[in-house]
Design an enzyme around this catalytic site. Structure first.
Site, PDB file in Angstrom:
ATOM      1  N   ARG A  95     -46.890  14.835  -1.253  1.00  0.00           N
ATOM      2  CA  ARG A  95     -47.200  15.014  -2.785  1.00  0.00           C
ATOM      3  C   ARG A  95     -48.231  14.186  -3.118  1.00  0.00           C
ATOM      4  O   ARG A  95     -48.349  13.450  -4.284  1.00  0.00           O
ATOM      5  CB  ARG A  95     -45.788  14.538  -3.399  1.00  0.00           C
ATOM      6  CG  ARG A  95     -44.678  15.161  -3.085  1.00  0.00           C
ATOM      7  CD  ARG A  95     -44.777  16.624  -3.658  1.00  0.00           C
ATOM      8  NE  ARG A  95     -43.410  17.298  -2.807  1.00  0.00           N
ATOM      9  CZ  ARG A  95     -43.482  17.972  -1.445  1.00  0.00           C
ATOM     10  NH1 ARG A  95     -44.580  18.030  -0.776  1.00  0.00           N
ATOM     11  NH2 ARG A  95     -42.403  18.483  -0.904  1.00  0.00           N
TER      12      ARG A  95
ATOM     13  N   SER B  47     -38.957  17.250  -9.345  1.00  0.00           N
ATOM     14  CA  SER B  47     -38.394  15.991  -8.973  1.00  0.00           C
ATOM     15  C   SER B  47     -39.148  14.429  -9.692  1.00  0.00           C
ATOM     16  O   SER B  47     -40.285  14.939  -9.979  1.00  0.00           O
ATOM     17  CB  SER B  47     -38.574  15.755  -7.402  1.00  0.00           C
ATOM     18  OG  SER B  47     -37.935  16.705  -6.664  1.00  0.00           O
TER      19      SER B  47
ATOM     20  N   GLU C 181     -42.939  11.030  -8.732  1.00  0.00           N
ATOM     21  CA  GLU C 181     -43.779  12.165  -8.342  1.00  0.00           C
ATOM     22  C   GLU C 181     -44.440  12.942  -9.616  1.00  0.00           C
ATOM     23  O   GLU C 181     -45.521  13.408  -9.657  1.00  0.00           O
ATOM     24  CB  GLU C 181     -42.670  13.003  -7.516  1.00  0.00           C
ATOM     25  CG  GLU C 181     -43.327  14.416  -7.235  1.00  0.00           C
ATOM     26  CD  GLU C 181     -42.606  15.209  -6.171  1.00  0.00           C
ATOM     27  OE1 GLU C 181     -41.784  14.608  -5.455  1.00  0.00           O
ATOM     28  OE2 GLU C 181     -42.591  16.531  -6.257  1.00  0.00           O
TER      29      GLU C 181
END
Ligand SMILES: Cc1cc2nc3c(=O)[nH]c(=O)nc-3n(C[C@H](O)[C@H](O)[C@H](O)COP(=O)(O)OP(=O)(O)OC[C@H]3O[C@@H](n4cnc5c(N)ncnc54)[C@H](O)[C@@H]3O)c2cc1C
Length: 281
Positions: free
Chosen positions: A151, A200, A271
Site C-alpha cells: 500500500r 481500509s 492507509e
C-alpha cells in the site's frame, strides 16, 4: 469553486481552489507548467479531503486519460481509467491477472499511488511502467522507480500518473468471471459494501491481529463521532452514517489509534490518503 465532497466515496471534504478535468497529456503538461501546487484525484475511494478545502489545483483525469486499450497481453490504461473498466476490457480479451482489483473501486492512477491490492494480488504484480508528468517534464517510470510496496509508492502530489501498461496473461473469460464472482461474494460477507466508506482506514500492523480485528477487540465497532461511525460489520472501515464531516472521521481515527496504542502497544498507520491541511493524531 468545486466542492470535492462530490468526488469522494465518503462524501466529505471542502472545495478545491481550482479544479480541472484534462483529457490529454498536452493539457496536463500545460496545467503543470503554471507551477501551482497540484493534486490529482481518481474516484476518491481512498481519500479524506479537508473540510476547509484544498489550496491547490485539483485534477481529475478524463477523455483519453481515462481510456483503456488492449494490445496482445498488454492493457494500456489512462491514469483516470476505472479499475472496473480495465477488468471488463481484460476479461473480454481473455486476459487474467487483474481479478484482484474487482472490489477496488478506484482508478489506475489511484491504484498505482497506493499499490492497491486484495486477495494476494496487487498492482506491483501486473504493472510494467507508468507515464508520469511533473512540472519538470513527462517520462516513463518502471515498478522499481515507482517504489511499490505494501500500500505504498514513492509518488507525491505534483506527479500525475497519465497512463499505465499492465502485463496480463491469457485466461478464459468464463474463468475470470467465476473468479470475480467468488471474490465479490467473499467481500460482501466480510465488509460493508453498501455504505459510504473509503476502504481500509489503517494498514495491517506487524502483529498477529489485523487492524480490523484489533479495533474490534478494542470495542470500537459501531463507535460514532458526529456523522461518522466505525462500521458495525468491519472495524477497519469508517462509514458516513449521515452528515459526516472529515473532522468526524479524523476524530474516529485518532480514537482508534489511541486505543490500539493503549491496549496493544501498536502504532496503527493510516492507509487512507489525505488532501488539504489535515493531519492524523
Ligand atoms: C468499498 C471499498 C473497498 C476498498 N477495497 C480496497 C481493497 O481491497 N484494496 C485496496 O488496496 N484498496 C481498497 N479500497 C481503497 C481504494 O479503492 C484504493 O486505494 C484505490 O486504489 C484508490 O483509487 P482512487 O482512484 O479512488 O484514488 P483516490 O482515492 O482518488 O486517491 C488516492 C491517492 O492517489 C492519488 N491519485 C489518484 N489518481 C492519481 C493519478 N492519476 N496520478 C497521481 N496521483 C493520483 C491521490 O492524489 C491520492 O493521494 C477500497 C475502497 C472502498 C471504498
Amino acid at each position: 469553486m468545486t466542492d470535492l465532497s462530490r468526488y469522494t466515496t465518503l462524501g466529505t471534504g471542502g472545495p478545491a481552489r481550482e479544479f480541472a478535468e484534462p483529457e490529454t497529456v498536452a493539457e496536463v503538461e500545460e496545467l503543470l507548467r503554471r507551477n501551482d501546487p497540484v493534486a490529482t484525484i481518481g474516484l476518491g475511494s481512498n481519500l479524506l479531503v479537508a473540510d476547509d478545502g484544498v489550496d491547490a489545483l485539483v485534477l481529475k483525469l478524463a477523455g483519453e486519460l481515462a481510456a483503456v486499450e488492449v494490445e496482445g497481453n498488454l492493457v494500456r490504461a489512462g491514469g483516470g481509467a476505472a479499475n472496473a473498466v480495465c477488468l471488463h476490457r481484460a476479461r473480454a480479451a481473455g486476459l487474467g491477472g487483474f481479478e484482484f482489483a474487482c472490489a477496488i473501486p478506484g482508478t489506475i492512477g489511484g491504484g498505482i499511488w497506493m499499490n492497491g491490492g486484495a486477495y494476494g494480488g496487487d498492482f506491483s504484480q501486473v504493472l510494467v511502467r507508468a507515464l508520469v508528468a511533473t512540472a519538470d517534464g513527462t517520462g516513463w517510470l518502471n515498478r522499481k522507480e515507482l517504489g511499490l510496496s505494501y500500500r505504498h509508492s514513492n509518488l507525491r502530489h505534483g506527479q500525475v500518473v497519465l497512463q499505465a501498461e499492465l502485463r496480463l496473461s491469457q485466461r478464459p473469460p468464463d474463468e475470470i468471471k467465476a473468479a470475480v464472482r467468488e471474490l465479490n461474494a467473499r467481500r460482501k460477507d466480510a465488509q460493508p459494501t453498501n455504505r459510504r466508506t473509503f476502504g481500509s482506514v489503517f494498514k495491517n500492523p506487524d502483529h498477529q491481529l489485523s487492524a480490523g480485528r484489533m479495533l474490534d477487540a478494542c470495542g470500537l465497532k459501531g463507535h460514532r463521532i458526529g456523522g461518522a461511525q466505525i462500521s458495525p460489520k468491519h472495524a477497519n472501515f469508517i462509514e458516513n452514517a449521515g452528515g459526516a464531516r472529515t473532522e468526524d472521521a479524523l476524530a474516529l481515527i485518532a480514537e482508534a489509534r489511541r486505543r490500539a496504542r493503549e491496549q496493544y502497544g501498536v502504532e496503527l498507520l493510516h492507509e487512507v490518503q489525505l488532501l488539504g491541511h489535515i493531519t492524523i493524531q
